[in-house]
Motif scaffolding. Sequence first.
Motif, short mmCIF file in Angstrom:
data_model
loop_
_atom_site.label_atom_id
_atom_site.label_comp_id
_atom_site.label_asym_id
_atom_site.label_seq_id
_atom_site.Cartn_x
_atom_site.Cartn_y
_atom_site.Cartn_z
N PRO A 69 0.81 -1.23 0.00
CA PRO A 69 0.00 0.00 0.00
C PRO A 69 0.84 1.27 0.00
O PRO A 69 0.39 2.31 -0.46
CB PRO A 69 -0.85 -0.12 1.27
N SER A 70 2.07 1.20 0.48
CA SER A 70 2.95 2.37 0.44
C SER A 70 3.36 2.71 -0.99
O SER A 70 3.86 3.79 -1.26
CB SER A 70 4.21 2.12 1.27
N LEU A 71 3.16 1.76 -1.91
CA LEU A 71 3.58 1.88 -3.32
C LEU A 71 5.09 2.08 -3.46
O LEU A 71 5.57 2.73 -4.38
CB LEU A 71 2.80 2.97 -4.05
N LYS A 72 5.81 1.49 -2.53
CA LYS A 72 7.28 1.51 -2.62
C LYS A 72 7.78 0.27 -3.38
O LYS A 72 8.66 0.38 -4.22
CB LYS A 72 7.87 1.53 -1.20
N ILE A 108 -1.04 -10.19 -0.20
CA ILE A 108 -0.52 -9.26 0.81
C ILE A 108 -1.63 -8.97 1.81
O ILE A 108 -2.79 -8.81 1.44
CB ILE A 108 0.08 -7.99 0.15
N SER A 109 -1.26 -8.95 3.10
CA SER A 109 -2.26 -8.83 4.16
C SER A 109 -2.98 -7.49 4.11
O SER A 109 -2.49 -6.52 3.54
CB SER A 109 -1.60 -9.02 5.53
N GLN A 110 -4.14 -7.45 4.73
CA GLN A 110 -5.00 -6.26 4.76
C GLN A 110 -4.23 -5.02 5.23
O GLN A 110 -4.41 -3.93 4.69
CB GLN A 110 -6.18 -6.54 5.69
N ASP A 111 -3.33 -5.18 6.20
CA ASP A 111 -2.55 -4.04 6.69
C ASP A 111 -1.28 -3.80 5.87
O ASP A 111 -0.51 -2.89 6.19
CB ASP A 111 -2.22 -4.19 8.19
N GLN A 113 1.44 -5.47 5.68
CA GLN A 113 2.70 -5.75 6.39
C GLN A 113 3.26 -7.14 6.13
O GLN A 113 4.43 -7.39 6.39
CB GLN A 113 2.50 -5.55 7.90
N VAL A 384 -0.70 -0.49 -10.16
CA VAL A 384 -0.43 -0.33 -8.72
C VAL A 384 -1.69 -0.18 -7.89
O VAL A 384 -1.68 -0.41 -6.68
CB VAL A 384 0.52 0.85 -8.44
N TRP A 385 -2.80 0.23 -8.51
CA TRP A 385 -4.06 0.40 -7.79
C TRP A 385 -4.54 -0.92 -7.17
O TRP A 385 -5.40 -0.91 -6.31
CB TRP A 385 -5.12 0.99 -8.72
N ALA A 387 -3.03 -2.48 -5.13
CA ALA A 387 -2.67 -2.39 -3.71
C ALA A 387 -3.88 -2.09 -2.84
O ALA A 387 -3.88 -2.39 -1.65
CB ALA A 387 -1.63 -1.28 -3.51
N TYR A 388 -4.91 -1.49 -3.43
CA TYR A 388 -6.03 -1.00 -2.64
C TYR A 388 -7.30 -1.85 -2.74
O TYR A 388 -8.37 -1.40 -2.41
CB TYR A 388 -6.31 0.47 -3.02
N GLN A 389 -7.12 -3.09 -3.24
CA GLN A 389 -8.27 -3.97 -3.35
C GLN A 389 -7.99 -5.31 -2.66
O GLN A 389 -6.94 -5.89 -2.87
CB GLN A 389 -8.61 -4.23 -4.82
N ARG B 25 7.43 6.64 -0.93
CA ARG B 25 6.29 5.89 -0.34
C ARG B 25 4.98 6.69 -0.43
O ARG B 25 4.33 6.94 0.58
CB ARG B 25 6.60 5.52 1.11
N GLY B 27 2.07 6.12 -1.11
CA GLY B 27 0.83 5.54 -0.60
C GLY B 27 0.75 5.49 0.92
O GLY B 27 -0.29 5.15 1.48
N SER B 28 1.83 5.82 1.61
CA SER B 28 1.87 5.72 3.08
C SER B 28 1.33 6.94 3.79
O SER B 28 1.33 6.96 5.02
CB SER B 28 3.32 5.58 3.57
N GLU B 46 1.99 4.57 8.56
CA GLU B 46 2.68 3.36 9.05
C GLU B 46 3.18 3.55 10.47
O GLU B 46 3.12 2.64 11.27
CB GLU B 46 3.82 2.98 8.10
N PRO B 344 -8.20 1.90 2.33
CA PRO B 344 -8.95 1.27 1.24
C PRO B 344 -9.26 -0.21 1.47
O PRO B 344 -10.27 -0.71 0.98
CB PRO B 344 -8.06 1.48 0.02
N LYS B 345 -8.41 -0.92 2.20
CA LYS B 345 -8.73 -2.30 2.52
C LYS B 345 -9.38 -2.42 3.90
O LYS B 345 -9.58 -3.52 4.42
CB LYS B 345 -7.49 -3.20 2.40
N ASP B 347 -8.69 -1.77 7.14
CA ASP B 347 -8.19 -2.23 8.44
C ASP B 347 -8.28 -1.16 9.51
O ASP B 347 -8.33 -1.48 10.69
CB ASP B 347 -6.75 -2.78 8.32
N TYR B 388 -8.33 6.72 -7.42
CA TYR B 388 -8.81 5.57 -8.20
C TYR B 388 -10.30 5.30 -8.04
O TYR B 388 -10.77 4.22 -8.38
CB TYR B 388 -7.96 4.34 -7.82
#
Lengths: 392, 392
Positions: A69-72, A108-111, A113, A384-385, A387-389, B25, B27-28, B46, B344-345, B347, B388
């Motif tokens: 989600p950080s899009l890194k 990838i987990s909901q958070d 991490q 990359v979007w 990441a948010y689904q 980052r 998205g963070s 984060e 968006p997810k 949590d 998005y």
Amino acid sequence: MRYINFLLFLFITSLLTLCTPRDIRVGSFIYVVERENSTLAVIDIENYQVVKRIPLEANLRHATIVFEPSLKYGYIATRNGKLNRINLETKEYDGYIETSKNSIGLAISQDGQTIAVSEYEPGGITIVSVKDFKIKQVIPAKIGNNKYSKVTGLVDGPENSFICALMDSNEIWILKRENPVDPESPYKITHKIKTADLYPFDGLITPDGRYYVNAHFKSNILSFIDLWNLKDRAEKIDFGKYSKKTPVKMPHMEAWANADEKIFIAANGEPLLHVINAKTLKYSHSIPIIGDGVYTVVHPFQKEIWITFSGESDGKIQIIDTRTEKTIKILDVGKKIYHLAFTPKGDRAFVSSNATNELIVIRTYDYKIIKRIPLNSPSGIFGVWRAYQIGL
Amino acid sequence: MRYINFLLFLFITSLLTLCTPRDIRVGSFIYVVERENSTLAVIDIENYQVVKRIPLEANLRHATIVFEPSLKYGYIATRNGKLNRINLETKEYDGYIETSKNSIGLAISQDGQTIAVSEYEPGGITIVSVKDFKIKQVIPAKIGNNKYSKVTGLVDGPENSFICALMDSNEIWILKRENPVDPESPYKITHKIKTADLYPFDGLITPDGRYYVNAHFKSNILSFIDLWNLKDRAEKIDFGKYSKKTPVKMPHMEAWANADEKIFIAANGEPLLHVINAKTLKYSHSIPIIGDGVYTVVHPFQKEIWITFSGESDGKIQIIDTRTEKTIKILDVGKKIYHLAFTPKGDRAFVSSNATNELIVIRTYDYKIIKRIPLNSPSGIFGVWRAYQIGL
């Protein structure tokens, strides 16, 4: 003195070059798997330039990508068991870790991490920390004395859980952290649920995080579980009553489409699209289509589904209105369509035409092909979007 | 020689410093409006650090932000008519352009190439190019000789359209590009549709891009239009039959919630939540709640809505199951809750508690407050993932 001048010149030009703000624009790029090259093509979707090809340590059959989600960083699971990482800011390869001999999917987990990778050899799930890109835990899919199952259909679920299917023991496993909200907390298997038929080989989670659905190999049956109301056994949808052939879903590629209260599933080897009620998970009816459907992808507005085909209708895209179920349009594009993805606000669709070696850009407004981008054996398309689904 | 060594040292240290990859980052971070400061607090979600405060050229009452899909820039419409731009990569202020004397809202086109700003003074819509951050076009909301209307309820719609409401002429306007797919093409007003009551003052578009809905000032009536089937006049939902008071929506703040087939609208000044069928746009029924609801925000899984309150229940959040409509939980947090947003997810939820000067972070898994971040008069909360979603 000349030497000093030269040094000064070097110093100043370096400063100027390096101080120029880099243009990252992390959201402008999509990543397309070039299967035969073992590369990831980085495409700027504003000007349709291939800005880079990232070489990977990978066998890229069925390669899928998840994004932090950080899009890194983005992460690619590969068939040679190497979890590759790419830097989304520099668009560069950023190393790999070996999680198995053969990985098929990841989530990838909901958070954001934790990453889980589902493994064919040796069967199991590998838990990787996003923080340091290191393996935190290996959870073998042990199903007997020295027997391990292939693991597939892996998705992320609510409360930082992962859900997957064990091909060789016909089970759905749910994995949760001991402390759900602590990324350092180890995962444990909280549920083992028998599937409704043998050899589950893929899965999806509905966007509300409620139902997990599996296809079975050479079977007319789908298994599903209700995550809000878990039982010992999965329930089933038996397509055998309605259709001769088996529904197939490709790993993690949104081959099934969920629009409002309908889930659309192509019947493999038969020109039919099955419709399932997404609220009750009961079979509703089937829609005749022009060939053997492979992918059914819903437009973000949920008004249309776009269907790709194998066999005689390969290269065509049939667009159906999700409400009236009438055909809006049949497009003729490319050959061996390996994937189809929309922009998140749905203005464009991207289509991997593997045999013609191009990524085709279609304007959804008038269904016109606006660009053909030459690529080498393109398959999966990842923005990359994702990441948010959930479930992607 | 010493001089050369010094230069070399300078050169090498500069190179090292500047070559260190910057950690963007994008998205963070979330952006929270600090209304009284005229600043935008940049918060790393984060580690919950306030990494920066961006001072803006702005009056930030009802300030809203849109993000480019490239995630390079964010844009803030302000009550002093200045459209501010921030760089999401450097997290720095990046200038402003003056679009009017008083702007109330903004929207970004489906293709991410055009921004529209809705203006109170002088009434109209200003079209801004994303490419060069310059005004491309001013469309006055002329409603008579030297008479102009305030424009509000602005959203982006399908085919790069914008839809807005004219407060003083009781109309909905639809604006489209002459060539819908060319960002250089000028916008023109394609439809002027009479609203169902006087003084429309806000609007939303349903996530499928089909319906546009307006509230009216001091009225029990909502107007709506079906973008798939446009008529000369908006249709209406008359709450007067069911409820004494008028529904209110704050600009662009998702004060109405759409979960599956239901739209939830708080009745202003009355402890009721109205439910509208999102398919037919007909009134369905009302649910008693603990006070005068302000925001009703749907969790990304659409299983829950979270309601904030004014008056005696201010500071509380009532969480209702969208399917059973039963209350799951009532939380007691902060004072003068000015906004509520989910990751968006889903949590976590972020809550602006204006009177206690803090952003409150709630874990949705167990409804626990996990962090209180001190801010100065926080209001709107904006995550880059809004780039998005249509209508945000």
